[in-house]
Write an enzyme that holds these catalytic residues in place. Sequence first.
Site, mmCIF file in Angstrom:
data_model
loop_
_atom_site.group_PDB
_atom_site.id
_atom_site.type_symbol
_atom_site.label_atom_id
_atom_site.label_comp_id
_atom_site.label_asym_id
_atom_site.label_seq_id
_atom_site.Cartn_x
_atom_site.Cartn_y
_atom_site.Cartn_z
ATOM 1 N N LYS A 96 0.822 -1.310 -0.137
ATOM 2 C CA LYS A 96 0.027 0.209 -0.072
ATOM 3 C C LYS A 96 0.938 1.286 -0.032
ATOM 4 O O LYS A 96 1.906 1.390 0.740
ATOM 5 C CB LYS A 96 -0.970 0.029 1.402
ATOM 6 C CG LYS A 96 -1.942 1.113 1.485
ATOM 7 C CD LYS A 96 -3.187 0.893 0.935
ATOM 8 C CE LYS A 96 -4.180 2.101 0.668
ATOM 9 N NZ LYS A 96 -3.864 2.756 -0.264
ATOM 10 N N LYS A 115 5.264 2.711 8.459
ATOM 11 C CA LYS A 115 4.012 3.728 8.662
ATOM 12 C C LYS A 115 2.924 2.896 9.086
ATOM 13 O O LYS A 115 2.186 2.997 9.960
ATOM 14 C CB LYS A 115 3.658 4.742 7.661
ATOM 15 C CG LYS A 115 2.841 5.897 7.932
ATOM 16 C CD LYS A 115 2.781 6.698 6.679
ATOM 17 C CE LYS A 115 3.704 7.649 6.580
ATOM 18 N NZ LYS A 115 3.499 8.483 5.197
ATOM 19 N N LYS A 155 5.469 2.283 -2.972
ATOM 20 C CA LYS A 155 5.291 3.898 -3.193
ATOM 21 C C LYS A 155 5.671 3.992 -4.988
ATOM 22 O O LYS A 155 6.429 2.797 -5.476
ATOM 23 C CB LYS A 155 6.287 4.878 -2.708
ATOM 24 C CG LYS A 155 5.770 6.047 -2.456
ATOM 25 C CD LYS A 155 4.669 6.373 -1.306
ATOM 26 C CE LYS A 155 4.327 7.829 -1.197
ATOM 27 N NZ LYS A 155 3.779 8.062 -0.047
ATOM 28 N N THR A 175 -4.897 12.949 6.104
ATOM 29 C CA THR A 175 -3.367 13.123 6.523
ATOM 30 C C THR A 175 -3.535 14.231 7.555
ATOM 31 O O THR A 175 -2.630 14.147 8.648
ATOM 32 C CB THR A 175 -2.541 13.437 5.375
ATOM 33 O OG1 THR A 175 -2.700 12.305 4.509
ATOM 34 C CG2 THR A 175 -1.146 13.700 5.544
ATOM 35 N N ASN A 197 -2.594 19.590 -0.002
ATOM 36 C CA ASN A 197 -3.500 18.999 0.365
ATOM 37 C C ASN A 197 -3.116 18.733 1.914
ATOM 38 O O ASN A 197 -4.033 19.297 2.993
ATOM 39 C CB ASN A 197 -3.415 17.498 0.087
ATOM 40 C CG ASN A 197 -4.381 16.466 0.686
ATOM 41 O OD1 ASN A 197 -4.231 16.138 1.951
ATOM 42 N ND2 ASN A 197 -5.570 16.314 -0.027
ATOM 43 N N SER A 201 -7.381 5.805 4.023
ATOM 44 C CA SER A 201 -7.143 4.994 2.659
ATOM 45 C C SER A 201 -7.526 3.340 3.007
ATOM 46 O O SER A 201 -8.372 2.837 2.434
ATOM 47 C CB SER A 201 -5.616 4.758 2.111
ATOM 48 O OG SER A 201 -5.740 5.844 1.245
HETATM 49 P P1 NAD Z 1 0.834 18.663 -2.559
HETATM 50 O O1 NAD Z 1 1.049 18.666 -3.936
HETATM 51 O O2 NAD Z 1 -0.734 18.796 -2.463
HETATM 52 O O3 NAD Z 1 1.340 20.095 -1.876
HETATM 53 C C1 NAD Z 1 2.844 20.498 -1.702
HETATM 54 C C2 NAD Z 1 2.871 21.718 -1.059
HETATM 55 O O4 NAD Z 1 4.246 22.016 -0.823
HETATM 56 C C3 NAD Z 1 2.603 23.096 -2.148
HETATM 57 O O5 NAD Z 1 1.857 23.826 -1.265
HETATM 58 C C4 NAD Z 1 3.899 23.285 -2.733
HETATM 59 O O6 NAD Z 1 3.923 24.704 -3.225
HETATM 60 C C5 NAD Z 1 4.808 23.122 -1.454
HETATM 61 N N1 NAD Z 1 6.183 23.061 -1.608
HETATM 62 C C6 NAD Z 1 6.975 22.387 -2.638
HETATM 63 N N2 NAD Z 1 7.940 22.558 -2.437
HETATM 64 C C7 NAD Z 1 8.308 23.612 -1.464
HETATM 65 C C8 NAD Z 1 9.447 24.216 -0.758
HETATM 66 N N3 NAD Z 1 10.712 24.096 -1.082
HETATM 67 N N4 NAD Z 1 9.066 25.155 0.052
HETATM 68 C C9 NAD Z 1 7.817 25.486 0.552
HETATM 69 N N5 NAD Z 1 6.715 24.624 0.033
HETATM 70 C C10 NAD Z 1 6.938 24.127 -0.908
HETATM 71 O O7 NAD Z 1 1.574 17.497 -1.708
HETATM 72 P P2 NAD Z 1 0.771 17.071 -0.247
HETATM 73 O O8 NAD Z 1 -0.269 15.871 -0.687
HETATM 74 O O9 NAD Z 1 0.290 17.989 0.559
HETATM 75 O O10 NAD Z 1 2.008 16.230 0.197
HETATM 76 C C11 NAD Z 1 3.002 16.977 0.852
HETATM 77 C C12 NAD Z 1 3.842 16.085 1.855
HETATM 78 O O11 NAD Z 1 2.826 15.360 2.484
HETATM 79 C C13 NAD Z 1 4.646 15.134 0.895
HETATM 80 O O12 NAD Z 1 5.652 14.447 1.565
HETATM 81 C C14 NAD Z 1 3.742 13.841 0.892
HETATM 82 O O13 NAD Z 1 4.325 12.653 0.645
HETATM 83 C C15 NAD Z 1 3.109 14.018 2.100
HETATM 84 N N6 NAD Z 1 1.823 13.123 2.679
HETATM 85 C C16 NAD Z 1 0.753 13.209 1.910
HETATM 86 C C17 NAD Z 1 -0.148 12.551 2.186
HETATM 87 C C18 NAD Z 1 -1.649 12.853 1.224
HETATM 88 O O14 NAD Z 1 -2.450 12.023 1.639
HETATM 89 N N7 NAD Z 1 -1.485 13.559 0.557
HETATM 90 C C19 NAD Z 1 -0.133 11.518 2.854
HETATM 91 C C20 NAD Z 1 0.968 11.044 3.676
HETATM 92 C C21 NAD Z 1 1.881 12.032 3.530
#
Ligand code: NAD
Length: 422
Positions: free
Chosen positions: A70, A94, A106, A190, A221, A355
């Site tokens: 997953k 996790k 992944k 999340t 997100n 999920s």
């Molecule tokens: P996303 O694409 O929705 O958002 C990413 C955000 O980070 C954007 O606002 C972008 O502008 C910002 N960003 C990118 N580089 C940056 C930088 N150098 N400085 C400042 N801001 C920056 O992605 P997401 O889904 O929110 O995921 C973010 C993190 O959370 C990732 O590491 C992802 O693996 C982790 N995560 C997400 C989920 C999920 O369900 N979406 C679950 C677990 C972990």
Amino acid sequence: MSENLNVFQIAQQQIKDACDKLNCKPEVYDILKQPLRFVEVTVPIKMDDGTTKIVTGYRSQHNDALGYYKGGLRFHPMVTADEAKALSMWMTFKSAVVGLPYGGAKGGVAVDPKELSKRELEQVSRGFVQAIASHIGPEKDIPAPDVNTNPQIMGWMMDEYSKIQGANNFGVVTGKPLSIGGSQGRLTATALGCCIVIREAIEKLGIDFKQARIAIQGFGNAGSNLSTILHDMGAKIVAVTDLHGGLYNPDGFNPYEVVKANETVQPKSEDSAVAKSPATKHITTEELFALDCDVLIPAALENQITGQNAGDVKAKILAEAANGPTTPEADKILNEKGVFILPDILASAGGVTVSYFEWVQNLQNYYWTAEEVNERLEQKMVAAFDNVYQVSQNSSVDMRSAAYMIGIKQLAEAMEARGWLD
Ligand code: NAD
């Protein structure tokens, strides 16, 4: 400790440290130090102008001793084989830390979705599923959204897989739209999971939640939902940054206004409401990391807090909503400074937890209310926090080591029971 490790080597080191602390048999690390299966695919995409673009995609399946694979799929130009491997390793731990019956996987496609039309994005999504179809499935490997992927993309993927199978198969991916087997609460899961463990940590440290000042890197997100949920819970959001800029108001601001303003920004724009909203001061991410605040939340990408900037961190709690935001060198500096770290494999586990709930609902064809989903998420996150906190206290180790130790123990037991060791 070298700061030049790539993410894959960092993940290996974290696993090795926990195996050493537990005096595991060498075979445990030998199995866990790499994915059991790694698939690289080449996907030709027919572009709107008639040309063909070739993109590379990956799916890393780290370990399935505890259950089906997953983990998320990322669409980003910087997606690499090593990144997919590291992220799949973190997913194994996790799921184990939260007690889900899953292994870790992944993947992603090295592409910038902002450069694609909607039709081209759909081609990438469907083409990638065609390329990995024999490796995924509701009883094999269940992908989900991650950076730059969303419910629409999951909907296309589910549809493509169903066409290949010749039958509807909702359980093949999670994070889908509600109309095709998505779960209530998945979009905010999340963030909500992270907020729950932050609340527990704040209580343990004796900080007044209503006075807690929160700074967040990333406003996608995870980051944007974190800001509104923590605001609703009564904490003060004092700063956020994204790729285009950042805003800081020491008295706190209403994040809903920034979320609303962001909705009007064009997807291809180099701008964002985070960079433009009214602020006492517009700040960079480096300034955000150094802010005097109670909780700092990296919610963007890997390797953001490093040996170079960890010394500047003044937050009492570091809550890793992102995967792998802290390098091992930074981790050491932060621990020496007494920062309470909520590690990614605990703090960002809310997404995979809901999920899991989505997949269970798909298999049963019976759907839960948002209240039921959030209540079950609360129970899972609080139990996981308590477990990690207890192990950290009993074994006199930091929260990250404790979380890995919990994961390693479960995996070693499962691999032993399957006859993989000896
Ligand atoms: P996303 O694409 O929705 O958002 C990413 C955000 O980070 C954007 O606002 C972008 O502008 C910002 N960003 C990118 N580089 C940056 C930088 N150098 N400085 C400042 N801001 C920056 O992605 P997401 O889904 O929110 O995921 C973010 C993190 O959370 C990732 O590491 C992802 O693996 C982790 N995560 C997400 C989920 C999920 O369900 N979406 C679950 C677990 C972990």
